[in-house]
Write a protein that holds these residues in place. Sequence first.
Motif, mmCIF file in Angstrom:
data_model
loop_
_atom_site.group_PDB
_atom_site.id
_atom_site.type_symbol
_atom_site.label_atom_id
_atom_site.label_comp_id
_atom_site.label_asym_id
_atom_site.label_seq_id
_atom_site.Cartn_x
_atom_site.Cartn_y
_atom_site.Cartn_z
ATOM 1 N N GLN A 1 0.984 -0.983 0.069
ATOM 2 C CA GLN A 1 -0.224 -0.074 -0.095
ATOM 3 C C GLN A 1 0.787 1.046 0.159
ATOM 4 O OE1 GLN A 1 -2.299 -0.641 3.534
ATOM 5 N NE2 GLN A 1 -3.788 -1.718 2.496
ATOM 6 N N LEU A 2 1.883 1.241 0.588
ATOM 7 C CA LEU A 2 2.909 2.407 0.990
ATOM 8 C C LEU A 2 3.503 2.602 -0.550
ATOM 9 C CD1 LEU A 2 4.198 4.620 2.439
ATOM 10 C CD2 LEU A 2 5.970 2.894 3.072
ATOM 11 N N ILE A 3 3.973 1.586 -1.071
ATOM 12 C CA ILE A 3 4.664 1.614 -2.394
ATOM 13 C C ILE A 3 3.672 2.093 -3.714
ATOM 14 C CG2 ILE A 3 5.497 0.350 -4.348
ATOM 15 C CD1 ILE A 3 6.909 -1.378 -2.207
ATOM 16 N N ASP A 4 2.383 1.816 -3.376
ATOM 17 C CA ASP A 4 1.284 2.281 -4.304
ATOM 18 C C ASP A 4 1.055 3.682 -4.213
ATOM 19 O OD1 ASP A 4 0.932 -0.298 -5.507
ATOM 20 O OD2 ASP A 4 -0.884 -0.826 -4.158
ATOM 21 N N TRP A 5 1.179 4.121 -2.772
ATOM 22 C CA TRP A 5 0.712 5.566 -2.426
ATOM 23 C C TRP A 5 2.031 6.551 -3.005
ATOM 24 C CZ3 TRP A 5 3.624 8.461 1.242
ATOM 25 C CH2 TRP A 5 3.165 9.589 1.509
ATOM 26 N N ALA A 6 3.130 5.866 -2.870
ATOM 27 C CA ALA A 6 4.432 6.822 -3.095
ATOM 28 C C ALA A 6 4.582 7.286 -4.367
ATOM 29 C CB ALA A 6 5.597 6.120 -2.508
ATOM 30 N N ASP A 7 5.081 8.492 -4.613
ATOM 31 C CA ASP A 7 5.621 9.113 -5.981
ATOM 32 C C ASP A 7 6.910 8.437 -6.300
ATOM 33 O OD1 ASP A 7 3.286 10.871 -6.685
ATOM 34 O OD2 ASP A 7 3.987 11.699 -4.896
ATOM 35 N N LEU A 8 7.915 8.321 -5.266
ATOM 36 C CA LEU A 8 9.028 7.734 -5.438
ATOM 37 C C LEU A 8 9.753 6.740 -4.543
ATOM 38 C CD1 LEU A 8 11.878 8.249 -6.806
ATOM 39 C CD2 LEU A 8 12.360 9.979 -4.980
ATOM 40 N N VAL A 9 10.172 5.721 -4.937
ATOM 41 C CA VAL A 9 10.452 4.469 -3.924
ATOM 42 C C VAL A 9 11.991 4.193 -4.336
ATOM 43 C CG1 VAL A 9 10.238 1.997 -3.549
ATOM 44 C CG2 VAL A 9 8.159 3.542 -4.390
ATOM 45 N N ILE A 10 12.845 4.314 -3.404
ATOM 46 C CA ILE A 10 14.154 4.020 -3.488
ATOM 47 C C ILE A 10 14.568 2.925 -2.863
ATOM 48 C CG2 ILE A 10 16.504 4.775 -2.777
ATOM 49 C CD1 ILE A 10 15.093 6.875 -4.294
ATOM 50 N N ALA A 11 15.398 1.805 -3.765
ATOM 51 C CA ALA A 11 15.561 0.649 -3.288
ATOM 52 C C ALA A 11 17.240 0.393 -3.316
ATOM 53 C CB ALA A 11 15.304 -0.369 -4.458
ATOM 54 N N VAL A 12 17.842 -0.193 -2.341
ATOM 55 C CA VAL A 12 19.344 -0.317 -2.220
ATOM 56 C C VAL A 12 20.004 -1.313 -3.114
ATOM 57 C CG1 VAL A 12 19.209 0.812 0.033
ATOM 58 C CG2 VAL A 12 19.263 -1.780 -0.301
ATOM 59 N N SER A 13 19.349 -2.121 -3.835
ATOM 60 C CA SER A 13 19.856 -3.154 -4.433
ATOM 61 C C SER A 13 18.898 -3.588 -5.586
ATOM 62 C CB SER A 13 20.147 -4.310 -3.705
ATOM 63 O OG SER A 13 18.923 -5.072 -3.524
ATOM 64 N N PRO A 14 19.360 -4.078 -6.950
ATOM 65 C CA PRO A 14 18.391 -4.516 -7.930
ATOM 66 C C PRO A 14 17.483 -5.677 -7.406
ATOM 67 C CG PRO A 14 20.489 -3.970 -8.843
ATOM 68 C CD PRO A 14 20.618 -3.943 -7.510
ATOM 69 N N GLU A 15 17.875 -6.534 -6.642
ATOM 70 C CA GLU A 15 17.207 -7.753 -6.105
ATOM 71 C C GLU A 15 16.174 -7.096 -5.367
ATOM 72 O OE1 GLU A 15 21.062 -8.688 -7.583
ATOM 73 O OE2 GLU A 15 20.465 -7.234 -6.042
ATOM 74 N N LEU A 16 16.235 -6.170 -4.417
ATOM 75 C CA LEU A 16 15.223 -5.472 -3.618
ATOM 76 C C LEU A 16 14.432 -5.016 -4.583
ATOM 77 C CD1 LEU A 16 14.100 -4.983 -0.754
ATOM 78 C CD2 LEU A 16 15.651 -3.100 -0.569
ATOM 79 N N MET A 17 14.719 -4.010 -5.395
ATOM 80 C CA MET A 17 13.960 -3.412 -6.398
ATOM 81 C C MET A 17 12.701 -4.453 -6.954
ATOM 82 S SD MET A 17 14.809 -0.988 -9.509
ATOM 83 C CE MET A 17 15.404 0.130 -8.454
ATOM 84 N N GLN A 18 13.273 -5.583 -7.646
ATOM 85 C CA GLN A 18 12.710 -6.537 -8.180
ATOM 86 C C GLN A 18 11.733 -7.261 -7.217
ATOM 87 O OE1 GLN A 18 14.861 -9.570 -10.466
ATOM 88 N NE2 GLN A 18 13.091 -10.145 -11.648
ATOM 89 N N SER A 19 12.142 -7.468 -6.051
ATOM 90 C CA SER A 19 11.131 -8.204 -5.166
ATOM 91 C C SER A 19 9.900 -7.209 -4.800
ATOM 92 C CB SER A 19 11.765 -8.394 -3.800
ATOM 93 O OG SER A 19 12.109 -7.416 -2.971
ATOM 94 N N LYS A 20 10.072 -6.027 -4.767
ATOM 95 C CA LYS A 20 8.801 -4.924 -4.589
ATOM 96 C C LYS A 20 8.095 -4.588 -5.910
ATOM 97 C CE LYS A 20 10.189 -5.171 -0.452
ATOM 98 N NZ LYS A 20 9.305 -6.251 0.578
#
Length: 239
Positions: A1-20
């Motif tokens: 829900q937080l990711i859907d709400w946000a305008d910008l999401v920062i991830a520290v790794s490609p693997e984390l980015m993909q998982s989210k």
Amino acid sequence: QLIDWADLVIAVSPELMQSKGGLPQGGLNPKFRLLPNAVAPCLYADDRPLGPAPELEGLPRPVLGYVGLVSVRLDLALLDELAARHPEWTLVLMGTVFRSGCGELLDRLAARPNVRLLPPVPAERVPDYVRRFDVALAPYRVTQETVHASPLKIYEYLAAGLPVVAADVPGARQFADVLALADTADAWEGAMVGQLGATSAEARAARRRAVAPHTWDARVETLSSFLAEALGRAGPADA
């Protein structure tokens, strides 16, 4: 829900980015941006005066060290086996201890005469300890957490020019040209022996070059551009 709400999401790794959901089939989710960890190289430079590190004085060499959270995140059974195989080595683990899920393993490891479990020190004093290691370790268990991480200490170890042995996780794999990866006790032992001899000026310089672009100043500039971009997408009314 937080990711859907946000305008910008920062991830520290490609693997984390993909998982989210940041790398869906077909390309990058436009609200996601990658921003790994970094280092302040000046704190690890050879010309910076060393501060005191009394807990390391007089320890038998070589000293193979880890700095960070001491918890179930680490492969404590592996470290125990390595300490048993090489009583002439001194293994140093420095950081906050979180015993949940690993108390028995931690006690067994700490009881070995060639293992030192040191308390955390203020961040500004960490380089004084790291720079005194002969080899730096990132002995993580390969788990969902460590596969998705951006290991801060690896940046710091390399900025100090230190030989490094790390678990075979993506955050370490990106520096495979300048550190040793290991996945079994035998591989770790061989890598640690090999890295003890990797002390040439050329090797130290190569490690520092590998992390030279990864400074906190550069990360601030990158994050600033991400924020400006996100504000631009949002428009004046939303901003």
